[in-house]
Write a protein that holds these residues in place. Sequence first.
Motif, short mmCIF file in Angstrom:
data_model
loop_
_atom_site.label_atom_id
_atom_site.label_comp_id
_atom_site.label_asym_id
_atom_site.label_seq_id
_atom_site.Cartn_x
_atom_site.Cartn_y
_atom_site.Cartn_z
N SER A 27 35.54 29.24 45.51
CA SER A 27 36.90 29.17 44.98
C SER A 27 37.29 27.75 44.57
O SER A 27 38.40 27.52 44.09
CB SER A 27 37.90 29.65 46.03
OG SER A 27 37.62 30.98 46.39
N ASP A 38 40.14 27.39 49.62
CA ASP A 38 40.04 28.53 50.54
C ASP A 38 39.60 28.04 51.92
O ASP A 38 38.65 28.57 52.50
CB ASP A 38 39.10 29.60 50.00
CG ASP A 38 39.25 30.93 50.73
OD1 ASP A 38 40.31 31.16 51.36
OD2 ASP A 38 38.32 31.76 50.67
N LYS A 83 42.52 34.02 48.25
CA LYS A 83 42.91 33.16 49.35
C LYS A 83 43.20 34.02 50.57
O LYS A 83 43.55 35.17 50.45
CB LYS A 83 44.17 32.37 49.01
CG LYS A 83 44.08 31.46 47.83
CD LYS A 83 43.45 30.16 48.14
CE LYS A 83 44.30 29.39 49.07
NZ LYS A 83 43.75 28.17 49.55
#
Length: 142
Positions: free
Chosen positions: A74, A54, A92
Motif C-alpha cells: 500500500s 498500512d 487500510k
Amino acid sequence: MFPVGDRDLGRFLHEMGEDTSVTRKIEKIWLRQWFSCLISDLAYIHTKGVRHQDIKPSNIVHRGDLIFFTDFNSAAQCEPGCTTSTENPARKSAMYSAPEVLDRLRDDHSLTRHGTGTDIFSLGCAFYRYATCNRRSLCRLS
C-alpha cells in the motif's frame, strides 16, 4: 521473502500474556527497544519520500531482537513533506487509520489531504495497543 520473521507484533503481544519466564523478560526489553527503532525507521522512510499507509501490528515483524516494517503493497512515493488525496485510498485497517484517511470526503465533497502524519498516527495506535493491553504484566513495564 526476506526477512522471514519469528512473529508479527500482534502475535508477539498476544503470546506474551502473564508468562514471567526469563525469555519473556528478555522479550519485554526488546519491545521497549523496538519502539525507538520503529520511530527511527519510519522517519527514515519518510525522508526518502515513502509513505507506508498500512502500519499495524500484523505488518511489523521481528526476527530475534530485530524489528522490521513489512507489507509495503500500500506504500506510496511522494515528495517529503507533501500531502495528497485520493478517491481510492489503499486498503487500510480502520483500527489503526488516522481520522483524515477514514473520513476522506469533506462536507463540500472535496477529498481531504493527508501526508506522512497518517503513518505516525498508525504507529501511535500500535504503541497504544501495547500500552493499554489488558495483561497486567505488560502494563507494568516502565
